[in-house]
Scaffold this motif. Structure first.
Motif, short mmCIF file in Angstrom:
data_model
loop_
_atom_site.label_atom_id
_atom_site.label_comp_id
_atom_site.label_asym_id
_atom_site.label_seq_id
_atom_site.Cartn_x
_atom_site.Cartn_y
_atom_site.Cartn_z
N THR A 147 1.27 -1.57 8.58
CA THR A 147 1.23 -1.74 7.65
C THR A 147 1.77 -3.66 7.05
OG1 THR A 147 3.40 0.16 7.06
CG2 THR A 147 3.60 -1.62 5.99
N LEU A 148 2.04 -3.74 7.85
CA LEU A 148 2.24 -5.09 7.70
C LEU A 148 0.63 -5.73 7.57
CD1 LEU A 148 4.84 -6.49 11.07
CD2 LEU A 148 4.89 -6.64 8.50
N ARG A 149 -0.57 -5.36 8.38
CA ARG A 149 -2.15 -5.32 8.79
C ARG A 149 -2.17 -5.17 7.22
NH1 ARG A 149 -6.16 -6.58 8.77
NH2 ARG A 149 -8.15 -6.99 10.88
N GLY A 150 -1.62 -4.68 6.63
CA GLY A 150 -2.59 -3.85 5.09
C GLY A 150 -1.66 -4.76 3.73
N GLU A 151 -0.57 -5.33 4.61
CA GLU A 151 0.55 -6.06 3.40
C GLU A 151 0.04 -7.47 3.36
OE1 GLU A 151 2.78 -7.08 0.24
OE2 GLU A 151 2.85 -5.21 0.57
N LEU A 152 0.01 -7.99 4.92
CA LEU A 152 -1.12 -9.49 5.16
C LEU A 152 -2.69 -9.95 4.17
CD1 LEU A 152 0.89 -9.52 8.41
CD2 LEU A 152 1.03 -10.79 6.30
N GLU A 153 -3.70 -8.19 4.60
CA GLU A 153 -4.74 -8.28 3.51
C GLU A 153 -4.28 -8.42 2.72
OE1 GLU A 153 -6.15 -5.00 5.76
OE2 GLU A 153 -6.90 -5.65 6.98
N GLU A 154 -3.22 -7.66 1.47
CA GLU A 154 -3.38 -7.38 0.60
C GLU A 154 -2.78 -9.50 -0.25
OE1 GLU A 154 -0.64 -5.50 -2.22
OE2 GLU A 154 -2.04 -3.70 -0.64
N ALA A 155 -1.88 -10.00 0.45
CA ALA A 155 -1.96 -11.32 0.17
C ALA A 155 -2.99 -12.32 1.05
CB ALA A 155 0.14 -11.51 1.33
N LYS A 172 11.26 -5.00 2.31
CA LYS A 172 12.48 -5.08 3.48
C LYS A 172 11.92 -5.51 4.38
CE LYS A 172 16.47 -2.37 4.11
NZ LYS A 172 16.67 -2.41 5.89
N MET A 173 10.94 -4.43 5.12
CA MET A 173 10.76 -5.25 6.70
C MET A 173 10.33 -6.77 6.65
SD MET A 173 7.52 -3.65 9.14
CE MET A 173 6.54 -3.46 8.04
N LEU A 174 9.62 -7.31 5.22
CA LEU A 174 8.65 -8.58 5.88
C LEU A 174 9.79 -9.19 5.94
CD1 LEU A 174 5.62 -8.06 3.86
CD2 LEU A 174 5.42 -9.04 5.80
N MET A 224 13.98 4.14 -1.85
CA MET A 224 12.75 3.34 -1.47
C MET A 224 11.70 4.04 -1.81
SD MET A 224 13.35 -0.51 0.80
CE MET A 224 15.20 -0.40 1.05
N ASP A 225 10.55 3.02 -2.37
CA ASP A 225 9.54 3.14 -2.36
C ASP A 225 9.12 2.16 -1.28
OD1 ASP A 225 9.44 1.20 -3.28
OD2 ASP A 225 8.19 1.21 -4.74
N VAL A 226 7.22 3.39 -0.65
CA VAL A 226 6.55 1.79 -0.03
C VAL A 226 6.80 0.91 -0.08
CG1 VAL A 226 4.24 2.48 1.52
CG2 VAL A 226 4.99 4.28 0.88
N LYS A 227 6.72 0.56 -0.79
CA LYS A 227 6.71 -1.39 -1.27
C LYS A 227 7.91 -1.79 -1.47
CE LYS A 227 3.65 -4.71 -2.60
NZ LYS A 227 3.08 -5.19 -2.09
N GLY A 228 8.83 -0.92 -1.72
CA GLY A 228 10.18 -1.62 -1.50
C GLY A 228 10.41 -1.74 0.16
N LYS A 229 10.04 -0.63 1.13
CA LYS A 229 10.37 -0.61 1.75
C LYS A 229 9.41 -1.55 3.16
CE LYS A 229 11.24 4.71 2.91
NZ LYS A 229 10.91 5.42 3.71
N VAL A 230 8.11 -1.64 2.67
CA VAL A 230 7.46 -2.81 2.89
C VAL A 230 8.10 -4.28 3.33
CG1 VAL A 230 5.33 -4.30 2.85
CG2 VAL A 230 5.39 -1.75 3.11
N GLU A 271 4.41 0.66 11.99
CA GLU A 271 4.72 -0.62 10.63
C GLU A 271 3.73 -2.31 11.65
OE1 GLU A 271 9.83 -1.01 11.67
OE2 GLU A 271 7.84 -1.29 14.00
N LEU A 272 2.57 -2.33 12.65
CA LEU A 272 1.70 -3.07 12.43
C LEU A 272 0.56 -2.95 11.71
CD1 LEU A 272 1.27 -3.60 16.72
CD2 LEU A 272 2.53 -5.32 14.98
#
Length: 135
Positions: free
Chosen positions: A124-132, A9-11, A1-7, A121-122
């Motif tokens: 990664t979450l921060r980065g994903e939430l910033e992107e969103a 999945k976690m979300l 699973m690529d990084v985006k897929g892992k993120v 994980e934190l």
């Protein structure tokens, strides 16, 4: 699973429930509502409060997560209580008690987040939430 897929999945594994708090005090404005929020992830629960103006929408998982991660970072990026008070404008004698309450709240949510999530994980979450655009 690529990084985006892992993120993703976690979300998807992070679930949030919220309800209007019985007591509505210490609100940012008279139009805000205080909510009790519960996050569940990997059999762990994080309980927190969150305020928002319901005319602009209800609490979302991403908005509340971004808020508590930001609060945790406010604690983590200051050296101590005095640094926190100065950094966030609570250093004058009129606001010290309010600032110490904020410091303790930020410290508590940081500790709860780190019991459930790893540092990676934190981040990664921060980065994903910033992107969103949740931050």
């Amino acid at each position: 699973m690529d990084v985006k897929g892992k993120v993703n999945k976690m979300l998807n594994e992070i679930k949030m429930n919220y309800r209007k708090a019985r007591t509505q005090k210490d609100l940012f404005t008279s139009e805000h509502v205080l909510y009790n929020c519960d996050f569940k992830y990997k059999n762990e629960t994080i309980k927190t409060t969150y305020q928002c103006n319901p005319r602009h929408g209800k609490p979302t998982r991403d908005d509340v997560l971004a808020c508590i991660i930001s609060d945790a970072e406010a604690y983590e990026f200051t050296k101590d209580e005095a640094d926190f008070l100065i950094e966030f404008g609570y250093a004058d004698s009129k606001h010290i008690r309010e600032g110490l309450k904020a410091y303790k709240g930020c410290k508590a949510i940081s500790e709860r987040l780190h019991k459930v999530f790893t540092d990676k994980e934190l981040d990664t979450l921060r980065g994903e939430l910033e992107e969103a655009n949740a931050f």
